[in-house]
Write an enzyme that holds these catalytic residues in place. Structure first.
Site, mmCIF file in Angstrom:
data_model
loop_
_atom_site.group_PDB
_atom_site.id
_atom_site.type_symbol
_atom_site.label_atom_id
_atom_site.label_comp_id
_atom_site.label_asym_id
_atom_site.label_seq_id
_atom_site.Cartn_x
_atom_site.Cartn_y
_atom_site.Cartn_z
ATOM 1 C CB CYS A 170 -0.907 0.035 1.217
ATOM 2 S SG CYS A 170 -2.173 -1.219 1.157
ATOM 3 C CG ASP A 209 0.802 4.542 4.075
ATOM 4 O OD1 ASP A 209 0.127 3.516 3.901
ATOM 5 O OD2 ASP A 209 0.350 5.699 3.979
ATOM 6 C CB CYS A 224 4.958 10.059 2.407
ATOM 7 S SG CYS A 224 3.411 10.221 3.302
ATOM 8 C CB CYS A 246 -0.365 9.989 7.209
ATOM 9 S SG CYS A 246 0.230 9.764 5.525
#
Lengths: 191, 396
Positions: free
Chosen positions: A35, A37, A62, A106
């Site tokens: 995916c 992350d 990221c 995130c």
């Protein structure tokens, strides 16, 4: 170029609480390399008071993913498990002075890792049971997760769901399914 | 902090010579090239010079060139012209690794009822001409295959496929946006029907492109209106930028051999240096057939956006095929088509050089990269069983 706040940049360049805890009392693992992350959260917990004595992380992802992980550990250290569970993905984003809309997933990943670690501490298996219905096959997002994140963050559109969970961000086939889920939440909340 | 610009496949610095050639046409010589008076007429003359300069770069005739606003418009024009002028044919062939300017236009035509075949690539990012031979049929209106790939620099066998298609009467277009000005292109030697060029990839400004259309090729304009460009592309000419593109083409052609050698040397130094100082790094693409200025390297177990932002701290500009940098949530379609494992796709970094780079730029990257990679791997939960935390071991 993403428009990151100085706090995000700082937490990315100099993240706090990096690494693993040997013989941790709880581990929460979410995301995957496929995916793009993934976050592995380690907790040391005082069994008497259920206080988080130490929190550390390892993250693949990221700048927002790394910054969100760092923020999470800072937010939960010293809290009891119940207090920690009240930390929302919005709290993580706020701690960083906000995240770009498209990076909100995130912060959600951080919140999920925390839930997974506490569930692990309380005896749940480390891996998902696989009984939940997957809506987005590209990013392996369940209906349950879409509902929860939508309600917690008052999301109204498919694009917002994609920003917060990645669901619908791959082939796009599940977008109509996400619309149905959003509609059912609206109906539920208006009763 | 000085900028170390290693992202030249994204865009290039406008050459100072180009700016100088353009300036009068942004200031006192503002005439319209279509006007009857001398004031406009002298501008027309300069546009004709630019046509000759662009034509010379690919060994075409000036009347085979038309100017566009960008590479995307050139690509769209070529495909649209083909389907407009052969309305009975409903099949197109392209590759899975084209630029979105071709790929998404083919998707659009697909929604309009056309069949499109997307040729697969092998692990090196190369197509198989035999597969193309078999996929093409009497219904095929056009085949569009890029001259070189923007992400990996892989050069495609245009010289092999074009003659075969030509024999079968199938139109052939090549997106040469990344190749023009970097490697020799000769439309007299290779029977290419249409070829796209973009100004800002070869040190001309943004907002200007060109399309080569072989003499005798049926053509239908994409921009419809006035009689400009022999009625092949309506709209008042972007005079200054066209003059700039002409100058840029002239510079590229004059220095091509030297630049290929110079950039190849710098690129190889960078690539070899990174592979030997960073464990678990691999080059993506066919290194035997590649643009001299491009290297695409995957650093496994870490993510590309994070690498780019760490490089950014040193003023180093590059790009990545990772999902986080693509604006979508999917990583590079090029690397995925090549079957590059996900562990490596997300950590891919493209360095692309130009004549304005020096050995000192390479020194800086080689100096800072190992610690960036080491730090991010310290952060990552992946691949820990495969590596020791101190650097210096050899690549797998």
């Amino acid at each position: 170029m993403w428009d990151y706040t100085d706090k995000v940049k700082e937490a990315f360049l100099r993240p706090k609480n990096v690494g693993e805890i040997k013989n941790a009392d709880a581990i929460g693992e979410v995301g995957s390399i496929v995916c793009g992350d993934a976050l592995k959260l380690y907790l040391r917990i005082d069994r008497e008071t259920e206080t988080i004595l130490d929190a550390r992380f390892q993250t693949f992802g990221c700048a927002s993913a790394i910054a969100s992980s760092s923020a999470l550990t800072e937010l939960i250290k010293g809290k009891t498990l119940d207090e920690a569970l009240s930390v929302t993905n919005q709290d993580i984003a706020d701690f960083l002075g906000g995240l770009p809309a498209q990076k909100m997933h995130c912060s959600v990943m951080g919140r999920e890792a925390l839930e997974a670690a506490i569930a692990n501490y309380r005896g749940a298996p480390l891996l998902k049971t696989g009984t939940e219905r997957v809506v987005c096959k590209c990013f392996d997002v369940t209906e349950d997760k879409i509902r929860r994140v939508a309600m917690e963050n008052h999301l109204k559109t498919v694009d917002e769901i994609t920003n917060f969970t990645k669901a619908g961000g791959g082939c796009g086939e599940c977008k109509s399914e996400i619309e149905k889920i959003l509609l059912s939440i609206v109906i539920q909340e208006s009763r | 902090m000085t900028t170390i610009y290693l992202d030249n496949n994204a865009t290039t610095r406008t050459a100072p010579e180009v700016v100088e050639a353009m300036t009068p046409y942004l200031t006192e010589l503002y005439g319209n090239p279509s006007s009857m008076h001398t004031f406009g007429g002298q501008v027309r003359k300069k546009i004709e010079d630019a046509l000759e300069q662009i034509a010379a770069l690919i060994n075409a005739e000036p009347e085979e060139i038309l100017f566009t606003s960008c590479g995307t418009e050139s690509d769209n024009t070529a495909l649209m012209s083909a389907v407009e002028t052969f309305p009975q044919k409903k099949h197109l062939i392209t590759t899975r690794v084209e630029h979105p300017a071709v790929l998404n236009f083919c998707h659009y035509l697909g929604r309009k009822g056309f069949r499109t075949t997307y040729l697969p690539v092998n692990a090196l990012g190369q197509i198989d001409p035999v597969v193309l031979d078999n996929e093409a049929d009497a219904d095929t209106v056009i085949v569009s295959i890029m001259s070189a790939n923007n992400e990996t620099g892989v050069i495609f066998p245009v010289g092999t496929v074009a003659p075969r298609l030509h024999e079968r009467g199938i139109l052939f277009h090549t997106d040469a946006v990344q190749a023009a000005g970097k490697i020799p292109l000769d439309v007299r030697k290779i029977p290419i029907d249409m070829l796209s060029i973009s100004g800002h990839k070869l040190h001309a400004p943004k907002g200007v492109g060109a399309l080569y259309v072989r003499k005798g090729t049926r053509f239908h304009p994409y921009m419809i209106g006035g009689h400009q460009e022999h009625s092949r592309r309506a709209g008042t000419e972007n005079v200054a930028s066209i003059i700039g593109l002409g100058k840029a083409a002239e510079l590229a052609r004059a220095n091509l051999t030297e630049e290929i050698a110079y950039l190849g040397r710098l690129r190889d130094r960078l690539e070899q240096g990174l592979l030997s100082s960073c464990p678990h790094a691999r080059v993506n693409g066919d290194t035997a057939n590649r643009l001299p200025n491009t290297t695409n390297i995957s650093f496994e177990y870490i993510e590309g956006e994070a690498i780019l932002l760490r490089l950014n701290e040193y003023g180093i500009c590059a790009s990545s095929g990772s999902a986080c940098t693509s604006g979508s949530l999917e990583p590079s379609h090029v690397l995925r088509a090549m079957g590059v494992p996900y562990t490596a796709v997300h950590g891919s970094i493209r360095f692309s050089l130009s004549r304005y780079n020096s050995d000192r730029d390479i020194d800086t990257v080689l100096e800072v990269m190992p610690s960036i990679i080491r730090d991010l791997r310290e952060l990552s939960p992946f691949g820990r069983d495969k590596r020791v935390s101190s650097g210096g071991q050899t690549n797998e």
